[in-house]
Design a protein around this motif. Structure first.
Motif, PDB file in Angstrom:
ATOM      1  N   TYR A 127      54.463  34.462  49.136  1.00  0.00           N
ATOM      2  CA  TYR A 127      53.556  35.500  48.621  1.00  0.00           C
ATOM      3  C   TYR A 127      53.803  35.657  47.120  1.00  0.00           C
ATOM      4  O   TYR A 127      54.927  35.915  46.688  1.00  0.00           O
ATOM      5  CB  TYR A 127      53.827  36.804  49.362  1.00  0.00           C
ATOM      6  CG  TYR A 127      52.966  37.980  48.948  1.00  0.00           C
ATOM      7  CD1 TYR A 127      51.726  38.201  49.550  1.00  0.00           C
ATOM      8  CD2 TYR A 127      53.402  38.874  47.973  1.00  0.00           C
ATOM      9  CE1 TYR A 127      50.948  39.291  49.189  1.00  0.00           C
ATOM     10  CE2 TYR A 127      52.625  39.962  47.605  1.00  0.00           C
ATOM     11  CZ  TYR A 127      51.401  40.161  48.218  1.00  0.00           C
ATOM     12  OH  TYR A 127      50.631  41.247  47.856  1.00  0.00           O
ATOM     13  N   ASP A 173      48.019  37.093  45.469  1.00  0.00           N
ATOM     14  CA  ASP A 173      47.476  38.452  45.581  1.00  0.00           C
ATOM     15  C   ASP A 173      47.552  39.186  44.253  1.00  0.00           C
ATOM     16  O   ASP A 173      48.606  39.214  43.606  1.00  0.00           O
ATOM     17  CB  ASP A 173      48.274  39.235  46.642  1.00  0.00           C
ATOM     18  CG  ASP A 173      47.499  40.409  47.212  1.00  0.00           C
ATOM     19  OD1 ASP A 173      46.397  40.712  46.708  1.00  0.00           O
ATOM     20  OD2 ASP A 173      47.999  41.016  48.169  1.00  0.00           O
ATOM     21  N   GLY A 177      42.791  46.684  45.516  1.00  0.00           N
ATOM     22  CA  GLY A 177      42.146  47.517  44.500  1.00  0.00           C
ATOM     23  C   GLY A 177      42.418  47.030  43.088  1.00  0.00           C
ATOM     24  O   GLY A 177      42.241  47.776  42.121  1.00  0.00           O
ATOM     25  N   GLY A 201      43.580  37.177  47.635  1.00  0.00           N
ATOM     26  CA  GLY A 201      43.027  38.523  47.771  1.00  0.00           C
ATOM     27  C   GLY A 201      43.352  39.388  46.564  1.00  0.00           C
ATOM     28  O   GLY A 201      44.029  38.968  45.632  1.00  0.00           O
ATOM     29  N   GLY A 202      42.827  40.606  46.613  1.00  0.00           N
ATOM     30  CA  GLY A 202      43.081  41.565  45.552  1.00  0.00           C
ATOM     31  C   GLY A 202      41.940  41.642  44.562  1.00  0.00           C
ATOM     32  O   GLY A 202      41.730  40.722  43.766  1.00  0.00           O
TER      33      GLY A 202
HETATM   34  C1  1GP Z   1      45.477  43.133  49.236  1.00  0.00           C
HETATM   35  O1  1GP Z   1      44.714  40.897  49.185  1.00  0.00           O
HETATM   36  C2  1GP Z   1      44.496  42.146  49.735  1.00  0.00           C
HETATM   37  O2  1GP Z   1      46.788  42.778  49.464  1.00  0.00           O
HETATM   38  C3  1GP Z   1      43.080  42.632  49.596  1.00  0.00           C
HETATM   39  O3  1GP Z   1      42.801  43.229  48.363  1.00  0.00           O
HETATM   40  O4  1GP Z   1      41.937  45.449  49.109  1.00  0.00           O
HETATM   41  O5  1GP Z   1      41.500  44.627  46.765  1.00  0.00           O
HETATM   42  O6  1GP Z   1      40.334  43.608  48.714  1.00  0.00           O
HETATM   43  P1  1GP Z   1      41.560  44.275  48.227  1.00  0.00           P
END
Ligand code: 1GP
Length: 249
Positions: A127, A173, A177, A201-202
Motif C-alpha cells: 500500500y 492511494d 476525499g 483510489g483516492g
Molecule cells: C480511499 O482509495 C479509497 O482509501 C477511495 O477514495 O473515497 O476518495 O473515493 P475516495
C-alpha cells in the motif's frame, strides 16, 4: 476459485471497478441497498473499510453487504480491528511508503492469528500513500509521510520493492476525499516497471478521470467518497462503463 485469482482473471480482460463502502458512513438500514446498487449498476467488487471505526456496526454491516451480492466483498482495513469472517477476502496491507513500524508490520502481526482462525483469504498488498494536496484521514491516522506527487522515481522504487518482497497487489492511494488523485505519469511509470495488479483510489471524482487512470495503467479503480456525496446509483453505472471501456487485450 480464490478471490486473488478472480481479480487477476478480471483485470486481464479489462480495467475493473470497485466501490468502497465505509461502515462508519453506511447505516445498517442502508447497507443492503447500497451493496445491491453496486452490483446492479456494474461494480466488479466491493471494498469494506475505512481509517477509523467509530461504532460497532462493522461486522453486522459487512454481513449484510456480503448477503446482498455475488461480487467479491473484500475487507480494506485501516486498522486490523477489521478482521471478520463475513468477507470473501482481506487486503493485508503493509503501508510500504511509511517508515512507521506499526503500519509496516505491527498491525499485520495483530491481525494474523485471527485471519488464520477464520480461514480468511489474505491478499498481501503493498500500500502506497501518495501526496494528495490535502490532509486525508489515512495520512493522519497512519502517521506516515506520503510520497510526493512529483516524485515518480521514488514511487517506482517503492513499487518495485513491494513486488520483489512478494506482495500480490499494489494499492496506490491518495486517501479518501483527496483533493488530487494519483497523477497519470506516476501510474504510467509504475505500470512500465512492475507486473502486479494495481488498485488505484483516492479523489476519483468523475468517470472521465477514472477512465484516464485506467488508461494510464491502473487495473482496478476505487471510488468511495464521491458516491457518498452524490448518493446517485446511476453514477455507479457511469463509472463502471467508463472504466470497463478500457480493454487490456
Ligand atoms: C480511499 O482509495 C479509497 O482509501 C477511495 O477514495 O473515497 O476518495 O473515493 P475516495
Amino acid at each position: 476459485m480464490k478471490i486473488y485469482d478472480k481479480i487477476c482473471e478480471l483485470t486481464q480482460k479489462q480495467a475493473s471497478y470497485f466501490c468502497l463502502l465505509d461502515p462508519d458512513k453506511v447505516s445498517l438500514k442502508e447497507a443492503h441497498q447500497r451493496a445491491s446498487d453496486c452490483q446492479k449498476y456494474g461494480a466488479d467488487g466491493i471494498l469494506v473499510g475505512g481509517s477509523l471505526m467509530l461504532n460497532n456496526r462493522f461486522e453486522e454491516n459487512l454481513k449484510q453487504i456480503k448477503e446482498s451480492v455475488d461480487i467479491p466483498v473484500i475487507i480494506f482495513p485501516g486498522i486490523f480491528n477489521f478482521v471478520s469472517p463475513y468477507a470473501d477476502a482481506l487486503l493485508l496491507l503493509s503501508v510500504i511508503s511509511s517508515r512507521n513500524p506499526q503500519m509496516l508490520i505491527g498491525e499485520q502481526v495483530r491481525a494474523a492469528p485471527l485471519i488464520k482462525h477464520y480461514n480468511l483469504e489474505a491478499i498481501g498488498t503493498a500500500y502506497m500513500l501518495i501526496e494528495s494536496g490535502n490532509n486525508t484521514s489515512v495520512h493522519f491516522m497512519s502517521s506516515s509521510m506520503p510520497i510526493p506527487r512529483t516524485k515518480s522515481d521514488i514511487a517506482v522504487a517503492h513499487a518495485l520493492a513491494g513486488e520483489y518482497l512478494g506482495m500480490k497487489i499494489l494499492y496506490l492511494d491518495a486517501g479518501s476525499g483527496a483533493k488530487y488523485p494519483v497523477p497519470d505519469d506516476m501510474i504510467k511509470a509504475i505500470r512500465q516497471n512492475i507486473s502486479l495488479p494495481v488498485i488505484l483510489g483516492g479523489g476519483i471524482k468523475t468517470p472521465e478521470i477514472a477512465r484516464k487512470k485506467a488508461l494510464a495503467g491502473a487495473d482496478i479503480i476505487v471510488t468511495g467518497d464521491i458516491l457518498e456525496k452524490k448518493n446517485d446509483p446511476h453514477l455507479i453505472r457511469d463509472f463502471a462503463d467508463a472504466i470497463h471501456s478500457v480493454k487490456r487485450s
